[in-house]
Design a protein around this motif. Sequence first.
Motif: not given
Length: 95
Positions: A20-32
């Motif tokens: 969950e990002d800062c805007s509460f969207h579920p996000v698929l992590c593509t980079e760390v």
Amino acid sequence: MNKTIDPRNPAGIRVGDIYEDCSFHPVLCTEVDDDGWVVVSGISLIDGTHPRSCDAQYCGPIRIPVEEVMAIKKDLAGYISRRKAELRAEDREQD
């Protein structure tokens, strides 16, 4: 096995995780990016926007189970309201 938690990435988010990002969207992590601070980036599973990036330590992204993504997508406004209430309650408990 003793796993230590990286204080720069307390949720331990890795590529392929959903967070969950800062805007509460579920996000698929593509980079760390862990050059110094840890920044997680990915693609919103709500509207496809990218890159959506958060500082893993200070933004406080959390992992989201894949099973919850469709429910969040169906009622993003309701999810955001619930999460904001949860965060307010956590802040009151810490005071």
